[in-house]
Design a protein around this motif. Structure first.
Motif, PDB file in Angstrom:
ATOM      1  N   GLU A 257     -12.868 -45.102  -4.489  1.00 16.82           N
ATOM      2  CA  GLU A 257     -12.014 -44.246  -4.062  1.00 16.82           C
ATOM      3  C   GLU A 257     -12.204 -43.052  -3.845  1.00 16.82           C
TER       4      GLU A 257
ATOM      5  N   ARG B  75     -13.659 -42.480  -0.475  1.00 14.67           N
ATOM      6  CA  ARG B  75     -12.617 -42.515   0.672  1.00 14.67           C
ATOM      7  C   ARG B  75     -11.778 -41.295   0.482  1.00 14.67           C
ATOM      8  N   GLU B  76     -11.607 -40.707  -0.523  1.00 12.81           N
ATOM      9  CA  GLU B  76     -11.139 -39.281  -0.619  1.00 12.81           C
ATOM     10  C   GLU B  76     -11.718 -38.237   0.011  1.00 12.81           C
ATOM     11  N   GLN B  77     -13.010 -38.447  -0.215  1.00 11.55           N
ATOM     12  CA  GLN B  77     -14.030 -37.196   0.205  1.00 11.55           C
ATOM     13  C   GLN B  77     -14.191 -37.349   1.466  1.00 11.55           C
ATOM     14  N   MET B  78     -14.031 -38.385   2.374  1.00 11.92           N
ATOM     15  CA  MET B  78     -14.328 -38.586   3.692  1.00 11.92           C
ATOM     16  C   MET B  78     -12.890 -38.206   4.448  1.00 11.92           C
ATOM     17  N   GLU B  79     -11.769 -38.370   3.901  1.00 13.58           N
ATOM     18  CA  GLU B  79     -10.383 -37.891   4.387  1.00 13.58           C
ATOM     19  C   GLU B  79     -10.471 -36.502   4.222  1.00 13.58           C
ATOM     20  N   ASN B  80     -10.994 -35.731   3.029  1.00 11.11           N
ATOM     21  CA  ASN B  80     -10.797 -34.458   2.793  1.00 11.11           C
ATOM     22  C   ASN B  80     -11.590 -33.731   3.961  1.00 11.11           C
ATOM     23  N   GLU B  81     -12.764 -34.254   4.375  1.00 10.86           N
ATOM     24  CA  GLU B  81     -13.649 -33.524   5.255  1.00 10.86           C
ATOM     25  C   GLU B  81     -12.960 -33.610   6.641  1.00 10.86           C
ATOM     26  N   GLN B  82     -11.840 -34.304   7.041  1.00  9.68           N
ATOM     27  CA  GLN B  82     -11.350 -34.306   7.959  1.00  9.68           C
ATOM     28  C   GLN B  82      -9.877 -33.348   8.066  1.00  9.68           C
TER      29      GLN B  82
ATOM     30  N   ALA C   7      -6.368 -32.181   8.718  1.00 10.31           N
ATOM     31  CA  ALA C   7      -5.019 -32.753   8.931  1.00 10.31           C
ATOM     32  C   ALA C   7      -4.468 -32.211  10.153  1.00 10.31           C
TER      33      ALA C   7
ATOM     34  N   VAL D 106     -10.635 -27.381   5.340  1.00  9.12           N
ATOM     35  CA  VAL D 106      -9.516 -28.077   4.310  1.00  9.12           C
ATOM     36  C   VAL D 106      -9.117 -27.455   3.248  1.00  9.12           C
TER      37      VAL D 106
END
Length: 922
Positions: A706, A709-716, A718, A739
């Protein structure tokens, strides 16, 4: 519900072996008020401040993942700015107790930062990147001031031009062959020099001279002059056919090419550096030669000019030429004198120079072989005989690291020492101190293993030789011509009585240990030797091998992408493990001889059962070739590393990834797990040895997955990469959207939402929101100010830019109350107000209901800023008065530099009086 399996986490301790990496530059640093002794050098993702006298680390400035691409020490030597491959710039305070925490982090570029440069006061910083843009940063405010776009290729160098003009001017050069002069007030380029035919790689400024190093051996020299501003031509003359000179109208300086300095070195100019006193300029190309040039003072120029004219006149008289043709004007050769060149031992990556007392020039050199050298040179205009060179090597930092890439690492059997083998030597390291204990010069090492007892180490060489090295004496005991091809793998037999070697000559050999007599008489001792016992000839090149702990099987990885398993005692064929599409590079067998794990160049790791040769699972482990794999002792968990630089831990029973450790920048070549299973060491192409330790922290797989997954989402982002401002398409922000800025905008929106809810329920005395309790505030005003204060200075403008206009109006309506109740944060509130007005000027001026608010804000800001300015002026003059009183009373000058200058004057006076006394006595 069954019990979940828990794992203990491994954490990175530190990296060692690296002295300096070649991608970034080196700088002299001042620590403890000592100059010329300390050096700031890039070391992969860290910056290490080395003590050259003691030869050890003084400070380490850390960051994860991203490699350092440039660094610059500020003129006052208090701060150091570091640029990274992701376009971030961090500034560290070298004098602080918390020097390892950056005082500010700036997101400036989309690609790597290529150059950083301070102005003379250290108040501003200009950074250039591979994204062709320059950003000027206010260091005090910790925020960008201007973004300059105009170059068509990567920026190679940039300088503040403060010596000639009063305006803020930046000079930059690029791979697009152009040198541009920028006015920071208008943020436009007012002059471009295009007479270079190749890429311009470096600029240097000395007095009114600008030296440009390009792709050829010659360096162009330009003379800069300040314009008087007298414009003689008129518009009518331009209409008549004469054009107005653009230099006279918009350029505060004129630039003229006054000659070329011819370098003796080959290739392009890589670096151009000047000492802080601007008396010496040093440069180097793509080879091992450093060339130094002395810039003469006006008196020295006159002497050289007179001498040259006298010589030319005499030559003209001898040849009967016309003396009237001799030029009496000073030339470039009169101003610049070539000093002695320094030839380094290896290819040069970066240099820095400092001119000390008695005209001693110290040249710091970063070499391509992971070493630092400090040279001393006499920098004077006096002529010296060629037979009396003054350049000498003062210190060299080479012992603390390999001079080539490390290809093999191994732990001793007691887990206290580490061995590392590279292309030129084998080193023994203390595990706890991470210090080099011994160095053994050798040829190219491919594999290494400690012999039981840890008195000896076996080294497998690229030449096929097998070396036995004595650990205590750091000496090669015996060189055995074991194979005709590369010796790729060594495995110690589980009964500890011998070893097995596999080579590129398609053979596997078994050796037994024996002690033989060495020396004669009383000095007779026993040393280790190997006795060849058996040979297994195969049809393909052997790339790796492993022996099962029960002494039953020998597994051999071949070039045809298969693994052949033989009985160890008879060499009878037992199993063939096929399934890999590319050759198997590494393998290991578990402690209970049940599992064999293989890593291949096809990026897969396969777990096999050794009893029947069945493939339990095939795991896509890395993004490139799997280079090394090893089980943790007494478990079915194993580590892998690959050419993608990552180090991963896996469970061999349920085939799940446990952890991804912070790996190498570049490729990871080899790893070794300590026999007690507590430590892990890896080596890679970034020349670092990285140590990891098992902690008592338990991890659950679902939590780790988890987090990843959060780290990958945070690098993108929004809101996307688009940085344009609505209604203001020409506005280019000096900062970059991150970010952090998006999260800051969300925190402002959340704060306003909570504040509105709190104000609605104000009559009922509502409970404080958990966020307000966390920030220890009791009302909405303090809550908003605290939220704005917590936003990083470099992210504030980007965060305000993301707010919708309705929210902007709401913030503006709250500002008068904030200015009244929180005068201590006047600077922050002013900055927010001015930026919001600048961005939303048109809709704010069009809204009639905001006009009274604007008038009120304007009067309040004028009043408060005026009061703050008066307080600062009062304090400044009071401190100046106190300083004067202290100096008059104690007879000393405050501040270290002034006191040192006074001491030097007194010392010279005393020495002069001593000399007069000696003359009188004689």
């Amino acid at each position: 519900m069954g019990l979940t399996k828990q794992y203990l986490a491994y954490r990175a301790i530190d990296s060692f072996n690296i002295i300096t990496s070649g991608r970034a530059n080196v700088n002299f640093a001042v620590v403890d008020k000592t100059e010329g002794r300390y050096v700031a050098a890039p070391a992969a993702e860290n910056v290490i401040v080395w003590d050259l006298r003691m030869g050890d680390r003084k400070l380490t400035l850390r960051r994860e993942k991203f490699e350092v691409t440039c660094l610059r020490v500020s003129p006052d030597h208090l701060h150091i700015a570091v640029g990274y491959t992701d376009g971030m710039v961090q500034i560290f305070d070298l004098c602080s107790d918390r020097y390892y925490d950056p005082i500010c982090t700036l997101a400036l570029h989309k690609n790597a930062v290529s150059i950083l440069r301070y102005d003379l006061q250290g108040m501003r910083l200009v950074s250039g990147g591979l994204d062709t843009e320059l950003v000027v940063v206010d260091v005090v405010e910790q925020a960008g001031r201007a973004r300059l776009s105009g170059h068509n290729a990567a920026i190679t160098d940039a300088h503040f031009l403060q010596r000639l003009v009063d305006e803020s001017v930046v000079v930059s050069c690029s791979k697009d062959t152009q040198i541009k002069f920028w006015n920071l007030e208008t943020q436009f380029c007012f002059k471009t020099i295009v007479d270079n035919r190749t890429e311009v790689w470096a600029l240097a400024f000395i007095g009114n001279l600008m030296v440009a190093g390009a792709g050829e051996s010659g360096m162009n020299v330009y003379r800069l002059r300040k314009h008087d501003g007298a414009i003689t031509e008129t518009l009518e003359s331009a209409v008549d056919g004469l054009s107005i000179d653009d230099e006279d109208t918009i350029s505060p300086i004129s630039v003229s090419n006054c000659g070329t300095i011819q370098r003796a070195g080959k290739g392009r100019t890589v670096n151009l550096v000047t000492d802080p006193s601007e008396r010496v300029i040093s440069c180097h190309g793509t080879n091992d030669l450093i060339e130094n040039f002395y810039i003469c003072t006006p008196e020295e120029v006159k002497k050289r000019l007179t001498k040259r004219l006298k010589k030319e006149k005499k030559t003209a008289e001898d040849e009967g030429a016309d003396e009237a043709k001799l030029s009496a004007e000073q030339s470039l050769s009169d101003e610049i004198k070539r000093l002695e060149s320094i030839r380094a031992k290896q290819k040069i990556k970066s240099i820095d120079v400092v001119l000390g007392q008695n005209q001693e020039l110290r040249v710091l050199v970063s070499l391509a072989n992971n070493s630092l050298s400090l040279y001393s040179l006499e920098a004077s205009i006096k002529t010296r005989k060629a037979t009396d060179p003054s350049a000498k090597l003062l210190r060299s930092l080479t012992r603390l690291g390999h001079q080539s890439e490390v290809r093999s690492v191994c732990f001793s059997n007691d887990s206290l020492a580490i061995g590392s083998g590279a292309g030129e030597s084998f080193k023994f390291w203390d595990r706890d101190a991470m210090q080099c204990l011994r160095t053994v010069p050798t040829d190219y090492i491919l594999c290494s293993k400690f012999v039981p007892g840890d008195h000896y180490v076996l080294l497998g060489m690229k030449s096929g030789q097998l070396l036995i090295v004595d650990v205590a004496a750091a000496d090669i005991v015996e060189e055995i011509p074991a194979h005709e091809g590369e010796l790729w793998s060594i495995a110690i037999l589980p009964d500890q009585k011998g070893c097995v070697t596999g080579s590129g000559d398609s053979t596997v050999k078994i050796w037994t240990f024996e002690l033989i007599d060495a020396g004669e008489g009383a000095a007779q001792t026993k040393v280790l030797s190997l006795l060849h016992k058996n040979t297994l000839k195969l049809e393909e090149t052997v790339l790796c091998l492993a022996v099962s702990p029960d002494m039953k099987y020998l597994a051999v990885g071949l070039l045809d992408a298969t693994v052949k398993v033989f009985f160890l005692d008879t060499f009878k064929f037992y199993l063939s493990l096929y399934g890999h599409k590319l050759p198997v590079i590494c393998m290991d067998i578990s402690y209970d001889s049940n599992l064999i794990v293989t890593g291949s160049a096809d990026r897969n790791v396969k777990v096999w059962g050794l009893s029947f040769g069945d493939c339990h699972r095939s795991i896509f482990a890395h993004d490139d070739s799997v280079m090394s794999v090893q089980f943790i002792p007494r478990t079915h968990m194993f580590f892998t590393c690959g050419k993608d630089g990552k180090v991963k831990q896996w469970d061999g029973d349920n085939f799940e990834k446990i952890l991804t450790l912070p790996g190498h920048i570049g490729e990871a070549y080899c790893l070794s797990v300590s026999p007690n299973g507590r430590y892990l060491v890896t080596c890679g192409s970034d020349r670092t040895l990285r140590m990891y330790e098992r902690t008592e922290e338990t991890i659950v797989l679902k939590d780790v997955q988890e987090e990843e997954r959060e780290q990958m989402e945070n690098e993108q982002l929004a809101t996307g990469e688009d940085n344009t401002v609505p209604l203001l398409p020409g506005l280019k922000m000096p900062s970059r959207k991150t970010v952090g800025s998006e999260q800051s905008a969300e925190s402002i929106l959340e704060c306003l939402e909570i504040s509105k809810q709190f104000e609605l329920e104000a009559e009922e005395k509502p409970e404080l929101h958990p966020l307000m309790q966390a920030l220890q505030v009791k009302n909405p005003k303090d809550f908003l100010v605290s939220t704005l204060m917590r936003i990083r200075a470099s992210d504030l403008e980007e965060a305000l830019l993301l707010l919708p206009f309705a929210t902007v109006c709401e913030v503006l309506e709250r500002l008068p109350t904030l200015l009244t109740q929180r005068p201590d944060q006047l600077e922050l509130l002013c900055r927010v107000t001015i930026f919001l007005f600048k961005v939303h000027m048109k809709p704010i001026s069009a809204a009639k209901n905001l006009k009274p608010l604007l008038v009120k804000l304007l009067s309040m800001l004028k009043r408060d800023v005026g009061q703050l300015r008066d307080v600062l002026g009062w304090n400044l003059h009071a401190l100046a008065l106190l300083q004067t009183e202290v100096e008059q009373r104690d007879g000393v000058q405050l501040f270290r530099e002034a006191t040192q200058a006074r001491k030097k004057r007194d010392k010279k006076r005393r020495e002069a009086s001593k000399r007069r006394l000696q003359i009188q006595m004689i």
